[in-house]
Design a protein around this motif. Structure first.
Motif, short mmCIF file in Angstrom:
data_model
loop_
_atom_site.label_atom_id
_atom_site.label_comp_id
_atom_site.label_asym_id
_atom_site.label_seq_id
_atom_site.Cartn_x
_atom_site.Cartn_y
_atom_site.Cartn_z
N GLU A 8 -17.57 2.15 9.56
CA GLU A 8 -16.45 1.29 9.17
C GLU A 8 -16.79 -0.20 9.20
O GLU A 8 -15.96 -1.02 8.86
N THR A 9 -17.99 -0.56 9.59
CA THR A 9 -18.36 -1.97 9.61
C THR A 9 -18.49 -2.49 8.18
O THR A 9 -18.56 -1.73 7.22
N ALA A 10 -18.56 -3.80 8.06
CA ALA A 10 -18.69 -4.43 6.74
C ALA A 10 -20.12 -4.40 6.23
O ALA A 10 -20.39 -4.83 5.11
N THR A 11 -21.04 -3.87 7.03
CA THR A 11 -22.43 -3.77 6.58
C THR A 11 -22.49 -2.81 5.40
O THR A 11 -21.97 -1.69 5.47
N PRO A 12 -23.10 -3.22 4.30
CA PRO A 12 -23.14 -2.35 3.12
C PRO A 12 -23.92 -1.06 3.35
O PRO A 12 -24.88 -1.03 4.12
N PHE A 13 -23.49 -0.02 2.67
CA PHE A 13 -24.25 1.22 2.57
C PHE A 13 -25.23 1.00 1.43
O PHE A 13 -24.81 0.73 0.30
N ARG A 14 -26.52 1.09 1.70
CA ARG A 14 -27.54 0.73 0.70
C ARG A 14 -28.24 1.97 0.18
O ARG A 14 -28.78 2.78 0.95
N ILE A 15 -28.25 2.09 -1.15
CA ILE A 15 -28.84 3.23 -1.85
C ILE A 15 -29.89 2.71 -2.81
O ILE A 15 -29.68 1.70 -3.48
#
Length: 110
Positions: A8-15
């Motif tokens: 739920e943090t604002a850190t992006p999920f990176r793909i």
């Protein structure tokens, strides 16, 4: 759940996709991945980087993947023009990576 709190943090999920070519093989799986992320968080930023050689025409890639930005909020699509034999991302900076069409270019088993 601690993992859900981290999610739920604002850190992006990176793909990252390596050897993305024109993106025609990418949309379906990336759509499913983004849907799965959105089922856990409606607002988590998602960064998608598609990689191919600098000589690749990226126009088709953006035509295939920009609909993800229209369908889902807070999704960012970009391209990387470099060989995947080079390190393209800092260590431990991706959450997920895959490749559909570049396996035949791999010179040895990683």
């Amino acid at each position: 759940d601690e993992n859900l709190a981290d999610f739920e943090t604002a850190t992006p999920f990176r793909i990252a996709e390596f050897g993305a070519a024109d993106g025609s093989n990418s949309f379906g799986i990336l759509n499913q991945i983004v849907e799965a992320i959105r089922s856990r968080s409606a607002t988590k930023p998602i960064e998608i980087t598609c990689n191919d050689l600098p000589s690749a025409n990226m126009t088709g890639l953006f035509e295939h993947l920009n609909p993800l930005k229209e369908k889902f909020s807070n999704v960012y699509v970009r391209a990387s023009g470099d060989s995947f034999y080079n390190q393209l991302f800092p260590d431990n900076s991706l959450d997920m990576s895959f490749s559909f069409t570049s396996v035949h270019w791999i010179q040895k088993v990683p």
